[in-house]
Design an enzyme around this catalytic site. Structure first.
Site, PDB file in Angstrom:
ATOM      1  N   GLY A  87       4.485  -0.169  -0.112  1.00  0.00           N
ATOM      2  CA  GLY A  87       5.932  -0.153  -0.306  1.00  0.00           C
ATOM      3  C   GLY A  87       6.264  -0.138  -1.779  1.00  0.00           C
ATOM      4  CB  SER A  88       6.745  -2.906  -4.204  1.00  0.00           C
ATOM      5  OG  SER A  88       5.543  -3.548  -3.855  1.00  0.00           O
ATOM      6  CG  ASP A 138       2.397  -3.238   6.137  1.00  0.00           C
ATOM      7  OD1 ASP A 138       2.758  -3.072   4.960  1.00  0.00           O
ATOM      8  OD2 ASP A 138       3.181  -3.228   7.104  1.00  0.00           O
ATOM      9  CG  HIS A 186       4.892   1.529   7.363  1.00  0.00           C
ATOM     10  ND1 HIS A 186       3.890   1.261   8.275  1.00  0.00           N
ATOM     11  CD2 HIS A 186       5.503   0.343   7.118  1.00  0.00           C
ATOM     12  CE1 HIS A 186       3.889  -0.039   8.555  1.00  0.00           C
ATOM     13  NE2 HIS A 186       4.868  -0.624   7.873  1.00  0.00           N
ATOM     14  CG  ASP A 245       8.206  -2.084   7.049  1.00  0.00           C
ATOM     15  OD1 ASP A 245       7.228  -2.381   7.760  1.00  0.00           O
ATOM     16  OD2 ASP A 245       8.102  -1.605   5.899  1.00  0.00           O
ATOM     17  CG  MET A 279      11.688  -6.376   9.157  1.00  0.00           C
ATOM     18  SD  MET A 279      11.646  -7.158   7.539  1.00  0.00           S
ATOM     19  CE  MET A 279      10.337  -6.216   6.741  1.00  0.00           C
ATOM     20  CG  MET A 293       7.214  -6.779  11.264  1.00  0.00           C
ATOM     21  SD  MET A 293       7.375  -6.546   9.488  1.00  0.00           S
ATOM     22  CE  MET A 293       7.978  -4.869   9.468  1.00  0.00           C
ATOM     23  CG  PHE A 347      11.038 -10.790   2.347  1.00  0.00           C
ATOM     24  CD1 PHE A 347      12.391 -10.501   2.255  1.00  0.00           C
ATOM     25  CD2 PHE A 347      10.636 -11.923   3.044  1.00  0.00           C
ATOM     26  CE1 PHE A 347      13.333 -11.333   2.852  1.00  0.00           C
ATOM     27  CE2 PHE A 347      11.572 -12.767   3.638  1.00  0.00           C
ATOM     28  CZ  PHE A 347      12.932 -12.466   3.534  1.00  0.00           C
ATOM     29  CB  SER A 402       6.572   0.694   3.497  1.00  0.00           C
ATOM     30  OG  SER A 402       7.750  -0.046   3.751  1.00  0.00           O
ATOM     31  CG  MET A 446       0.990  -8.077   9.196  1.00  0.00           C
ATOM     32  SD  MET A 446       1.760  -6.556   8.612  1.00  0.00           S
ATOM     33  CE  MET A 446       2.733  -7.147   7.222  1.00  0.00           C
ATOM     34  CG  HIS A 490       5.209  -2.817  10.928  1.00  0.00           C
ATOM     35  ND1 HIS A 490       4.909  -3.353   9.706  1.00  0.00           N
ATOM     36  CD2 HIS A 490       4.791  -3.735  11.839  1.00  0.00           C
ATOM     37  CE1 HIS A 490       4.345  -4.552   9.854  1.00  0.00           C
ATOM     38  NE2 HIS A 490       4.275  -4.797  11.139  1.00  0.00           N
TER      39      HIS A 490
END
Ligand code: DX5
Ligand code: ZN
Length: 216
Positions: free
Chosen positions: A192-193, A170, A28, A30, A32, A63, A138, A3, A132, A61
């Site tokens: 992600g992280s 995810d 990916h 995100d 938002m 959101m 976040f 991500s 999820m 994705h």
């Protein structure tokens, strides 16, 4: 699949290049809106920039509230896969059909507190379900084990009903959680992280993929 949420957006093209060189099979994105989730990230303009800069498939994705209103923008820019949240859509069947009609993969996502029964009626009409494993909004949050039960149940339902949708997960995927997610039946693992904050994208992707393969 990495991500981009926590990547260095001041050097977006460089980040994409590094992730692809590190073996990312897809990216990916995100999106938002500050309403469906507290944070506001980016929309079609940045997604299009990523599309132009990348050679691998991009998965958007969404959101956002009422994604049916803007899903065409993401299809127009060439998104390969679009994920909408079951909590954010009135006519789930119609949005999934609109995405598929344009040749993209249509995935449905559900929040940790949303029961599987909300997606069950739509499994015939989507190409994937993204479970999820954190509250969306976040990066860098801890994996919520409630996702594992949903992944196992989806796997079982898919087998029983002879369906072929993919199962994704995810949120909070790391070297300590990826094996459990893969063992439960997740095939699309968004991280992600664990990738972006690792410093070595290639080592991080390889390790996660290796652990997932061993556990599956
Ligand atoms: C969370 C996003 C995720 C996020 C994952 O709302 O949908 O894709 O980037 O980040 P990590 O892997 O750090 O939980
Ligand atoms: Zn995401």
């Amino acid at each position: 699949m990495p991500s981009l949420l926590l990547c260095d957006f001041g050097n977006l093209a460089r980040e994409i290049e590094r992730l692809e060189a590190a073996g990312a099979r897809a990216l990916h994105l995100d999106v938002m809106d500050g309403r469906f989730v507290p944070q506001l990230t980016y929309g079609p303009v940045v997604c299009e920039a990523v599309r132009r800069a990348s050679t691998v498939p991009i998965e958007v994705h969404l959101m956002i509230e009422d994604p049916a209103r803007t899903v065409d923008h993401y299809l127009d820019l060439g998104a390969d896969c679009i994920t909408v949240h079951v909590e954010a859509v009135d006519d789930v069947r119609a949005v999934l059909a609109a995405i598929r009609r344009r040749g993209a993969f249509a995935h449905l996502s559900l929040n940790p507190s949303t029961p599987l029964s909300r997606v069950e009626p739509h499994l015939e009409h989507c190409d994937g379900v993204l479970v999820m494993s954190v509250e969306p909004g976040f990066g860098g949050q801890a994996f919520l084990p409630v996702a594992l039960e949903k992944i196992s149940s989806l796997s079982e339902i898919r087998r029983r009903r002879g369906l072929s949708f993919r199962i994704g997960v995810d949120g909070g995927i790391s070297t300590s959680t990826v094996a459990a997610a893969a063992k439960a039946g997740a095939e699309l693992l968004v991280a992600g992280s664990a990738v972006i904050r690792s410093g070595d994208y290639q080592a991080a992707i390889r390790t996660l993929e290796h652990l997932a393969r061993e556990a599956a």
